[in-house]
Design an enzyme around this catalytic site. Structure first.
Site, PDB file in Angstrom:
ATOM      1  N   GLU A   1      -1.138   3.667   6.654  1.00 42.28           N
ATOM      2  CA  GLU A   1      -1.153   4.632   5.551  1.00 42.28           C
ATOM      3  C   GLU A   1      -1.795   5.952   5.969  1.00 42.28           C
ATOM      4  O   GLU A   1      -1.371   7.028   5.515  1.00 42.28           O
ATOM      5  CB  GLU A   1      -1.883   4.042   4.342  1.00 42.28           C
TER       6      GLU A   1
ATOM      7  N   ASN B   1      -0.255   7.954  -0.833  1.00 42.41           N
ATOM      8  CA  ASN B   1      -0.514   9.160  -1.612  1.00 42.41           C
ATOM      9  C   ASN B   1      -1.509  10.052  -0.866  1.00 42.41           C
ATOM     10  O   ASN B   1      -2.555   9.592  -0.417  1.00 42.41           O
ATOM     11  CB  ASN B   1      -1.088   8.788  -2.982  1.00 42.41           C
TER      12      ASN B   1
ATOM     13  N   ALA C   1       0.852  -1.186   0.000  1.00 41.38           N
ATOM     14  CA  ALA C   1       0.000   0.000   0.000  1.00 41.38           C
ATOM     15  C   ALA C   1       0.884   1.230   0.000  1.00 41.38           C
ATOM     16  O   ALA C   1       2.044   1.174   0.404  1.00 41.38           O
ATOM     17  CB  ALA C   1      -0.927   0.002   1.217  1.00 41.38           C
TER      18      ALA C   1
END
Length: 885
Positions: A337, A304, A301
């Site tokens: 993330e 962004n 993963a």
């Protein structure tokens, strides 16, 4: 970015012990990977704003682009140098403040990964706009702009995504592709009207262009690094949830978005937690998590900003095959993330030397948040396993400091390892424990506010925590991040007088392969606790310390397991702790067992001491304790491969140790069963299968056969585990049946897992069939390298020889980012000393001198494993004979 050693295999298959990366997309690039490109650009020009317009041609795997880069020339220069890979530039003009356009001469340097735009006379300092028309390539490996092909119930599909960390934005936009060149981005793309386009920001405008196309323009991004830019387009669906001003979304291939409901709900919970923890609200209007079919051997993963990219196996929960472990993995990866949205995206390391500021913190934050929001999972013990992953790499000569020197593209890619992630996380946990959780959080909040939208180095974090806490931490932090290795705290004596135990402690260094190494020095925060007593703290510095602990009960060092060090007890002290083992807290039981295992394998105490502990683990112990025992027994079994009767004797002991626990847990889940027990069941089945337990193997085969008429024979929670047992022990007919299942499967997530199943047979002849299949078009370009890596789990020498013999074909299916690690990784589990020579010869021919750490680490691991087999197994043999094994 989320990377874990063997992460894809462990997520995709609970029974395969594979010591390599499992996912592998194939590159659309005939050139060999660049291994020596210098990465830092001249410092005389700085971009401020990119305006990008791209037109992808998904079928031709090419794209055209136009980019306008607002930039500042800081010093007079006659050329502008930026990063670009596989691009051509039909047009290049520069416009100054006076509006006069200058045409640039264009030169490219493939090895340096740069494009140079030269001018007839020097440019004065000031502001300019560089406008470029350019063309680029769409790959089929997960870096740059790439295509993923898959088949679902709607038929054959192709979607496009981007992946830029560490140094691949230069494959999508000509740019200053370094983390400290932050800028804002405006992106537009011409895409099929029936498809969904995604980027970091919401869509500002969609304009119908006719001919089935639309031009999608996204809102302007915040100031950020190039590697965080994202673009995706395909036949997607999106589900959303509102958290304050932020729209949380999950995006998946059409027909599967419901499988991301848990991820969506989890993201909402995590966002609330992080907004509070960081005291800096998430600043973008939306936060998507985009699911993609396929695999990469480099990552699972990517963070962004506003558009996290995650492979389906780590985001979706398919009701036919997903397990409780998958559910926990989905939460943990999403939490990791999302932590990056602050630590990495809002505040970014200045250069890849400090990558751990991103990854170590996100790893620690994800573990903390998982335990807080899901205490029923009891994941707090997981920090011991994370620490062990780091120590496995940190204890051999090829280790490196947490803060490391990076000079090339390849070295930047290699920086994503367990030292950066797990050791970084362990050091943060140790320092948080040292200053206190509240003071640590206040330091982090101050760091966020001070450095938002900027770049930092490690000392910026240490300074903020030190100021907030009033506790000096700089020296300790430097000791653990600027030098490699693991402190070894030896309890030289433990004497009790007046109801106080006095410990004399000595600090050395733990290594697996350098017994005579001169020890480095650390200032080590140590917590000691007598059984049933209160913890006592000190800092061991200057190589020694004396510590007084209330009471005369046995004393455990590293109580609570927040320290990053090994503990070596005297034989007498160890015996007293061993006899009180069941009185220890589960996390200290686990920490003690891992220390004893590592010290025994390194020859610092009898290797059989671990088996003494294992015999004392009660049947109803914490499931994760039994998970550790099962994993360790499986590890020993690997060392016994090829030893005939010796392995049979060991297996008899190991099976006898685990069977009572399996009998207690049973094959079928019970009403109200705790989540850790569900995971324990699959762990035990996997371990007993590897250990040759005929009862478990027969039951798995029975359930597999019965599933043709009875859907309850293989419940979803056990389906993958049962298939794995059947696949490991498959004959040709069974392998062919699994192969047919894989070919007929229309769900990409399940299909990918079935092709992994085909690659885990213990039979060398069937393993060869899997290797041959991997080089056909059938599995799909993102599965091939993973299949070879899966074969390496049981057959490392075969897999390495096959991959190097067919290097041209395999190379087309290996992510260029991982090429220098992939081939040595296949050999990592070898017990053949001849493999060392093969690896050196391979590296001499194909790997740049500055990129050989993975090769050297594989060599060190093989040499260590050979030593274990020669020197540690005989005493274990003797112990087994004595104890009836």
């Amino acid at each position: 970015m989320r990377r874990t050693l063997a992460a894809a295999i462990s997520l995709a298959l609970s029974v395969a012990a594979v010591d390599a990366f499992a996912q592998a997309p194939a590159p659309h690039n005939d050139a060999p990977p660049v291994v020596n490109a210098t990465t830092q650009l001249p410092r005389n020009v700085r971009p401020t704003h990119y305006t990008i317009a791209v037109v992808p041609n998904a079928q031709a795997l090419t794209f055209t682009g136009n980019i306008k880069i607002a930039l500042d020339v800081l010093q007079p220069t006659d050329k502008i140098v930026l990063n670009a890979v596989d691009m051509t530039f039909p047009k290049a003009t520069l416009t100054g403040a006076k509006g006069k356009a200058m045409t640039a001469k264009v030169g490219t340097d493939k090895d340096a990964q740069t494009a140079t735009f030269s001018f007839d006379k020097p440019l004065e300092a000031g502001s300019y706009v560089l406008e470029l028309d350019y063309t680029g390539k769409i790959g089929t490996q997960a870096n740059g702009l790439f295509a993923i092909d898959y088949e679902n119930k709607q038929g054959k599909q192709r979607a496009l995504y981007t992946q830029f960390e560490a140094s691949d934005a230069r494959k999508f936009i000509p740019s200053w592709d370094e983390p400290n060149y932050k800028a804002v981005f405006d992106l537009s793309a011409d895409v099929p009207k029936e498809h969904m386009a995604l980027s970091n920001m919401p869509i500002a405008q969609a304009k119908d262009l006719g001919n089935g196309l639309q031009r999608v323009t996204f809102q302007t991004s915040p100031k950020m690094s190039t590697y965080l830019l994202f673009f995706g387009v395909g036949d997607f669906e999106r589900a959303t949830k509102q958290v304050g001003p932020t729209q949380i979304g999950v995006v998946a291939q059409r027909g599967s978005v419901d499988q991301a409901k848990f991820a969506l709900d989890s993201a909402a919970d995590v966002l609330k937690e992080y907004n509070d923890y960081f005291a800096t609200p998430y600043p973008l209007p939306k936060l998507d998590n985009v699911a993609s079919p396929g695999r990469s051997q480099f990552f699972g993963a990517m963070e962004n900003w506003g558009a996290i990219y995650t492979f389906e196996y780590a985001l979706l929960l398919d009701p036919t095959i997903s397990t409780q472990s998958d559910k926990q993995g989905v939460f943990s990866i999403a939490a990791h993330e999302m932590a990056h949205q602050w630590f990495g995206d809002l505040v970014t390391m200045s250069w890849w030397d400090d990558l751990w500021l991103n990854e170590g913190f996100a790893t620690w934050m994800a573990a903390r948040t998982t335990q807080k929001l899901h205490p029923e999972w009891n994941t707090v013990l997981g920090k011991v396993g994370q620490r062990e992953a780091a120590m496995g790499l940190d204890s051999v000569a090829t280790t490196h400091p947490v803060v490391q020197h990076v000079t090339t593209v390849e070295q930047a890619a290699q920086a994503f390892d367990s030292i950066t992630y797990q050791k970084g996380s362990a050091v943060i946990g140790m320092l948080e424990g040292y200053v206190g959780a509240d003071a640590w959080r206040e330091g982090v909040r101050a760091y966020m506010k001070k450095h938002a939208y900027g770049n930092t180095v490690s000392d910026d974090l240490w300074g903020a925590v030190q100021e907030a806490s009033g506790t000096p931490i700089l020296d300790i932090a430097h000791d653990f991040t600027l030098q490699p290795g693991i402190p070894l705290i030896t309890v030289e004596s433990a004497t009790c007088s007046g109801n106080t135990t006095t410990l004399k402690l000595k600090q050395g260094e733990f290594t697996r392969d350098r017994p005579n190494k001169q020890a480095l020095a650390w200032r080590v925060p140590v917590i000691a606790q007598s059984v049933g007593g209160q913890p006592v703290r000190t800092v061991v510095q200057g190589g020694a310390a004396t510590l007084e602990v209330p009471g005369c009960a046995p004393v455990v060092l590293n109580a609570g397991q927040s320290g990053y060090y090994r503990t070596l007890y005297t034989p007498q002290h160890f015996a007293t702790i061993r006899d009180k083992f069941t009185s220890l807290a589960p996390i200290d039981q686990l920490g003690l067992m891992n220390d004893i295992w590592a010290l025994g394998m390194a020859g610092l105490q009898p290797a059989s001491d671990y088996l003494d502990l294992a015999k004392r683990v009660p049947v109803d112990a914490d499931p994760q304790i039994w998970g550790d025992v099962a994993d360790s027994l499986r590890g020993l079994d690997r060392y016994y491969d090829g030893t005939g009767e010796r392995q049979a004797r060991f297996r008899k002991f190991a099976v006898a140790t685990l069977r009572p626990v399996m009998a207690r847990v049973g094959w079928d889940a019970k009403p109200g069963e705790a989540d850790p027990v569900a995971i324990q069941r699959t762990d035990l089945i996997a371990a007993l299968s590897q250990l040759g337990d005929e009862q478990v193997i027969a039951e798995a085969r029975r359930r597999f056969a019965a599933s043709e008429t009875d859907p309850n024979a293989m419940p979803a929670a056990l389906r993958r585990t049962i298939l794995g047992v059947v696949a490991v022990h498959a004959d040709n007919a069974t392998w062919d049946k699994l192969h047919t299942m894989a070919k007929n499967e229309k769900t990409p997530l399940v299909r990918d897992q079935l092709y992994t199943m085909l690659s885990i047979s213990e039979d060398p002849a069937i393993a060869q069939k899997a290797l041959d299949l991997a080089l056909t078009d059938e599995p799909g370009e993102t599965n091939s390298a993973g299949m070879i890596a899966a074969v390496a789990g049981d057959h490392p020498d075969m897999a390495f020889d096959f991959a190097t013999t067919h290097r041209d074909e395999v190379g087309k299916r290996v992510d260029t980012t991982s090429s220098s690690r992939y081939y040595p990784g296949l050999a990592n589990g070898s017990l053949d000393p001849a493999m060392v020579g093969k690896l050196r010869a391979y590296a001499d021919k194909y790997i740049a001198a500055g990129s050989r750490r993975p090769t050297d680490t594989a060599i060190a691991t093989i040499e260590y494993r050979s030593k274990v087999k020669q020197e540690r197994l005989p005493p274990i043999d003797a112990w087994l004979k004595k104890h009836g094994g």
